[in-house]
Design a protein around this motif. Structure first.
Motif, PDB file in Angstrom:
ATOM      1  N   VAL A  15      47.635  76.898  40.211  1.00  0.00           N
ATOM      2  CA  VAL A  15      48.487  77.786  39.428  1.00  0.00           C
ATOM      3  C   VAL A  15      48.620  77.200  38.028  1.00  0.00           C
ATOM      4  O   VAL A  15      48.328  77.825  37.029  1.00  0.00           O
ATOM      5  N   GLY A  16      49.057  75.949  37.982  1.00  0.00           N
ATOM      6  CA  GLY A  16      49.246  75.295  36.692  1.00  0.00           C
ATOM      7  C   GLY A  16      48.088  74.371  36.386  1.00  0.00           C
ATOM      8  O   GLY A  16      47.340  73.959  37.272  1.00  0.00           O
ATOM      9  N   ALA A  17      47.958  74.052  35.109  1.00  0.00           N
ATOM     10  CA  ALA A  17      46.815  73.256  34.674  1.00  0.00           C
ATOM     11  C   ALA A  17      46.875  71.813  35.185  1.00  0.00           C
ATOM     12  O   ALA A  17      45.850  71.149  35.271  1.00  0.00           O
ATOM     13  N   CYS A  18      48.047  71.315  35.546  1.00  0.00           N
ATOM     14  CA  CYS A  18      48.128  69.946  36.064  1.00  0.00           C
ATOM     15  C   CYS A  18      47.380  69.803  37.381  1.00  0.00           C
ATOM     16  O   CYS A  18      47.076  68.705  37.824  1.00  0.00           O
TER      17      CYS A  18
ATOM     18  N   CYS B 167      45.258  69.955  30.696  1.00  0.00           N
ATOM     19  CA  CYS B 167      46.582  70.290  31.228  1.00  0.00           C
ATOM     20  C   CYS B 167      47.504  70.873  30.169  1.00  0.00           C
ATOM     21  O   CYS B 167      48.343  71.703  30.485  1.00  0.00           O
ATOM     22  N   VAL B 168      47.372  70.424  28.938  1.00  0.00           N
ATOM     23  CA  VAL B 168      48.316  70.891  27.919  1.00  0.00           C
ATOM     24  C   VAL B 168      47.793  72.105  27.164  1.00  0.00           C
ATOM     25  O   VAL B 168      48.455  72.612  26.270  1.00  0.00           O
ATOM     26  N   THR B 169      46.605  72.573  27.542  1.00  0.00           N
ATOM     27  CA  THR B 169      46.045  73.747  26.880  1.00  0.00           C
ATOM     28  C   THR B 169      46.702  75.008  27.443  1.00  0.00           C
ATOM     29  O   THR B 169      46.647  75.243  28.645  1.00  0.00           O
ATOM     30  N   PRO B 170      47.360  75.795  26.591  1.00  0.00           N
ATOM     31  CA  PRO B 170      48.119  76.944  27.108  1.00  0.00           C
ATOM     32  C   PRO B 170      47.216  78.106  27.511  1.00  0.00           C
ATOM     33  O   PRO B 170      46.059  78.176  27.100  1.00  0.00           O
ATOM     34  N   ASN B 171      47.762  79.010  28.305  1.00  0.00           N
ATOM     35  CA  ASN B 171      47.026  80.206  28.731  1.00  0.00           C
ATOM     36  C   ASN B 171      46.413  80.944  27.548  1.00  0.00           C
ATOM     37  O   ASN B 171      45.308  81.468  27.640  1.00  0.00           O
ATOM     38  N   SER B 172      47.146  80.983  26.418  1.00  0.00           N
ATOM     39  CA  SER B 172      46.681  81.784  25.285  1.00  0.00           C
ATOM     40  C   SER B 172      45.310  81.292  24.802  1.00  0.00           C
ATOM     41  O   SER B 172      44.466  82.086  24.400  1.00  0.00           O
TER      42      SER B 172
ATOM     43  N   GLY C  30      57.274  80.220  37.871  1.00  0.00           N
ATOM     44  CA  GLY C  30      57.576  79.296  38.962  1.00  0.00           C
ATOM     45  C   GLY C  30      56.906  77.956  38.798  1.00  0.00           C
ATOM     46  O   GLY C  30      57.277  76.974  39.427  1.00  0.00           O
ATOM     47  N   CYS C  31      55.894  77.888  37.928  1.00  0.00           N
ATOM     48  CA  CYS C  31      55.140  76.655  37.740  1.00  0.00           C
ATOM     49  C   CYS C  31      55.973  75.675  36.932  1.00  0.00           C
ATOM     50  O   CYS C  31      56.525  76.018  35.891  1.00  0.00           O
ATOM     51  N   ARG C  32      56.052  74.424  37.404  1.00  0.00           N
ATOM     52  CA  ARG C  32      56.867  73.453  36.685  1.00  0.00           C
ATOM     53  C   ARG C  32      56.010  72.397  35.983  1.00  0.00           C
ATOM     54  O   ARG C  32      56.440  71.272  35.768  1.00  0.00           O
ATOM     55  N   CYS C  33      54.788  72.798  35.644  1.00  0.00           N
ATOM     56  CA  CYS C  33      53.896  71.913  34.897  1.00  0.00           C
ATOM     57  C   CYS C  33      54.601  71.240  33.713  1.00  0.00           C
ATOM     58  O   CYS C  33      54.384  70.073  33.432  1.00  0.00           O
ATOM     59  N   GLY C  34      55.412  72.021  33.019  1.00  0.00           N
ATOM     60  CA  GLY C  34      56.091  71.477  31.845  1.00  0.00           C
ATOM     61  C   GLY C  34      56.930  70.267  32.196  1.00  0.00           C
ATOM     62  O   GLY C  34      56.859  69.227  31.526  1.00  0.00           O
ATOM     63  N   ASP C  35      57.718  70.376  33.258  1.00  0.00           N
ATOM     64  CA  ASP C  35      58.564  69.252  33.666  1.00  0.00           C
ATOM     65  C   ASP C  35      57.735  68.093  34.194  1.00  0.00           C
ATOM     66  O   ASP C  35      58.106  66.935  34.037  1.00  0.00           O
ATOM     67  N   VAL C  36      56.599  68.422  34.836  1.00  0.00           N
ATOM     68  CA  VAL C  36      55.711  67.355  35.315  1.00  0.00           C
ATOM     69  C   VAL C  36      55.112  66.616  34.116  1.00  0.00           C
ATOM     70  O   VAL C  36      55.073  65.393  34.076  1.00  0.00           O
TER      71      VAL C  36
END
Lengths: 337, 76, 363
Positions: free
Chosen positions: C344-347, C68-73, C315-321
């Motif tokens: 959409v998001g890794a979560c 989940c915390v692995t970024p797109n890059s 639009g993804c709020r993975c960060g806040d989750v």
């Protein structure tokens, strides 16, 4: 030259094709030299109503503990017919073979198709063989279609579950999926787990004879596992089904592999298990009868239809909590971190 | 994260071990462990490595505390 | 199974729930505990533990799933790896579905890339040893639990003299982001359910600054249901007593000093670096990079990678989750455009991800 290899020419329709059919496939599958020579099989069926199904098999690895792609292709189609309450009669066999495949392995596969058909009491009456260039298929794919007849009784449907009904599973869950996964390279797990691959029509016959109309729904929880199939029944019947986690039969080794790989046995495929939804008054007696059958000896009541409406599945967890059960999304992947 | 399971060691050859859970066996490397590991010991296996040896006395102690906690008055 | 079944006992769990209820009975406020580890998140959902908690106790899920915390890059680099002819990407199964900027490993595999799932990084070393014509790249993601296993595999590859085994490293370390979360004024965290297996490696001392400097109780907690409830009860007891200490509930596997040998192997191969966390951004000193001495095993240094320009999804709020600021149900994409089938998001991607667990078990 290596005469074990299947060549493109074996699918050409010419002499090589005929030789493969007459030397290897037809003797194994039908045992009668004449069958398979006309363009279609002609069948007599004494029933006003038939069931008709088809399924394609692409399992990897093609040989796994407890079966192979051939026995799977016959049993899977037999079971699909049995689940609507039909008596399976005839099966077709379509083979798509990758160039370079081994004749020896092909022979082993069609031989086990015949054995599975004999065990299930069905006949393989028509078929087709194609060979595709290397890389265009993964070794061998099999399609089977099947015809079953309704001798007595009405077709069963997943839409028939009613308030108060009990849910029965015919044995330990997840055996097939875990046997296949453990056999794949890369995971290096040593287990004795066998696929449960088997034809269920014998068991179903006994269940129908005993329970009659009290048997509301039969389904085989193949891909997606028990969770996905129960959820499908709940949606189709518009009911809420509650499952009791503590009652779910799981083989210890299946549980072990699931622990190691982070999988949930509720979502792992079965190939010789059925789920039955049955009227409450008939449940205990049916369970006893199922336990007498070799394919049902670990049968258990695992839940009930708790409310009418909505199409939900809830699980009472083994420690007394509650969680909701959804369908499998995508494929279940081993996880680690 | 960090899925790890308690497995029992069934054979040891240098830093290579075979560990078992519920009849399922898997190679497990002992190279990350300081302590001596013997056949019969339990270890936490993560990604094919034993990362911790389980302490039976501590395990029993934890269970005892859990049981003591709820015995008389809580359940009343 | 020993060391599992005992802690899945129904009476024990019910008893601990009753104990917890009594413990907080006179407490007026709400206690919010964050579990930072994805396996805790899974366990809580899978056993339905939230329903056993008293109303005063709230659990939120933090950034503890490495996928989940692995970024797109990072995913874009992994995808660039598997597009190089002759490269096999070996990975834990969880990474397959994670979306990069415009593709995923699963999509690349569908297009013909050689991407294989392994259980252990040592399986990838074996793959390299038996296929000298291939270049095997292992995707090194994970926290302090997994990083030593990757380090051990690099040492094994060096010992075997392999020139075709590489690691694309994106390891992260746990206590640093916990401190970042503890100091976030928007987040009222009463205490931390500290990760079980990370702690077998790093021990209890690593959490001392959280307890001492940030006044957050920390309890290293096992993953079985009775463990989780006991860990929560130990946290609640500290809150009620106004204390802030580091305690070990999972004492059968975690020693106060952790696992020094695993840490030594980790330190031999990796050095701390700054790391980007999906949703949390760049956190100084929270990552692990392959040391110069082991550069020949570093996929980034050794392979000609040309990843696409990375963008995080909009639009993804993975960060806040991940920070625990909102629950998955508060995200406008949840269940709408973001589902386990089309994350959409890794979560939502990892089965341990907060959103996937909420989708699967939590409705």
């Amino acid at each position: 030259m290596n005469d074990d290899l299947i060549l493109l020419g074996h699918g050409s329709g010419g002499v090589l094709s005929h030789k493969l059919l007459s030397d290897l496939i037809i003797p194994a599958l039908s045992g009668t030299p004449l069958s398979g020579q006309d363009d279609a099989a002609v069948l007599n069926i004494d029933a006003g109503r038939i069931a008709f199904t088809t399924d394609s098999y692409v399992v990897d690895p093609i040989f796994f503990p407890g079966g192979n792609i051939g026995s799977l292709a016959v049993n899977g189609t037999v079971n699909d017919l049995a689940m609507v309450g039909a008596t399976p009669l005839y099966v077709s066999c379509g083979l798509i073979i990758e160039e370079g495949f081994s004749r020896k392995e092909l022979s082993a596969i069609v031989t086990s198709m015949r054995q599975a058909a004999d065990l299930a009491g069905v006949r393989i009456v028509t078929g087709d063989t194609k060979v595709v260039p290397r890389g265009k298929a993964d070794r061998i794919f099999i399609n089977t279609a099947g015809i079953g007849a309704f001798v007595t009784g009405q077709p069963l449907s997943g839409a028939n579950a009613k308030l108060g009904d009990k849910v029965i599973v015919s044995g330990t869950i997840g055996d097939h999926g875990i046997a296949v996964m453990a056999a794949r390279e890369g995971l290096s797990l040593a287990t004795e787990i066998q696929s449960d691959c088997a034809a269920l029509n014998g068991l179903v016959n006994e269940m129908l004879a005993m329970a009659g109309d009290s048997l509301r729904v039969l389904r085989d929880p193949t891909r997606g596992g028990v969770a996905t199939t129960i959820k499908e029944i709940a949606v189709q019947s518009a009911v809420t089904i509650t499952l009791d986690e503590a009652a779910l039969p799981v083989d210890p080794a299946v549980r072990g592999v699931c622990s190691i790989l982070g999988l949930d046995p509720l979502y792992v495929a079965n190939e010789g298990k059925l789920l039955a939804v049955v009227a409450p008054a008939a449940a205990e007696a049916l369970l006893e009868r199922m336990r007498q059958h070799p394919l049902g000896k670990n049968s258990a009541i695992i839940g009930e239809v708790a409310t009418a409406g909505v199409g939900k599945v809830q699980m009472k967890t083994a420690v007394g909590g509650v969680r909701s059960v959804e369908m499998l999304a995508g494929e279940q992947l081993p996880r680690i971190c | 994260m960090c899925l790890g399971v308690p497995m029992q060691v069934v054979s040891v050859d240098g830093t290579d071990a075979v560990a078992e859970i519920d009849g399922v066996r898997r190679d497990a490397s002992l190279m990350l462990l300081d302590e001596e590991v013997k056949v019969g010991d339990y270890v936490i296996v993560h990604a094919g490595f034993a990362i911790s040896k389980l302490d039976e006395a501590e395990a029993l102690e934890t269970l005892a505390i859990m049981r003591d906690i709820f015995d008389p008055e809580d359940m009343a | 199974m020993k060391y599992q079944d005992e802690y899945r006992n129904r009476e024990l769990v019910q008893g601990l729930a009753a104990h917890l209820e009594n413990l907080v009975a006179g407490y007026a406020g709400t206690m919010t505990f964050m579990e930072v580890c994805g396996t805790h998140t899974m366990s809580i959902y899978q056993y339905g533990l939230r329903g056993l908690l008293p109303a005063q106790v709230r659990l939120i899920s933090g950034p503890g799933c490495p996928v989940c915390v692995t970024p797109n890059s990072y995913l874009d680099k992994a995808i660039a790896c598997c597009r190089i002819p002759g490269v096999v990407v070996a990975t834990f199964g969880d990474m397959l579905r994670v979306p990069g900027t415009s593709s995923s490993l699963m999509e690349e595999r569908a297009k013909g890339a050689d991407v294989r799932i392994v259980y252990s990084p040592l399986d990838a070393v074996k793959l390299a040893a038996t296929n000298p014509q291939l270049k095997v790249v292992f995707l090194g993601v994970g926290f302090e639990t997994t990083a030593p296993t990757i380090a051990g595999s690099i040492l094994a590859a060096r010992q075997q003299g392999l020139g075709n085994f590489f690691v694309l490293a994106a390891h992260k370390t746990m206590p640093v982001p916990m401190a970042a979360l503890a100091s976030d004024p928007e987040l009222a965290i009463s205490g931390f359910i500290c990760p079980a297996h990370v702690s077998t490696i790093i021990g209890a001392d690593a959490y001392q600054p959280l307890a001492r400097d940030y006044q957050r109780p920390c309890v290293i907690t096992g993953f079985e249901p009775a463990d989780v409830l006991q860990g929560v009860a130990m946290l609640a007891a500290q809150v009620v007593a106004g204390e802030s200490r580091v305690e070990i509930q999972y004492s059968r596997a975690v020693k106060p000093q952790g696992n020094p040998k695993a840490r030594a192997i980790l330190d031999e191969v990796f050095a701390p670096c700054d790391a980007e966390w999906r949703g949390l951004g760049m956190i100084p000193g929270s990552g692990l990079a392959i040391r110069e001495e082991f550069a020949s095993f570093d996929a980034e240094r050794m392979l000609p990678l040309t990843p696409e320009l990375s963008r995080e999804p909009t639009g993804c709020r993975c960060g806040d989750v991940l920070k625990g600021k909102i629950t998955p149900f508060d995200c406008p994409l949840f269940e709408q455009t973001c589902t386990p089938e089309a994350p959409v998001g890794a979560c939502m991607v990892s089965t341990e991800g907060t959103c996937a667990a909420a989708y699967k078990y939590g409705r």
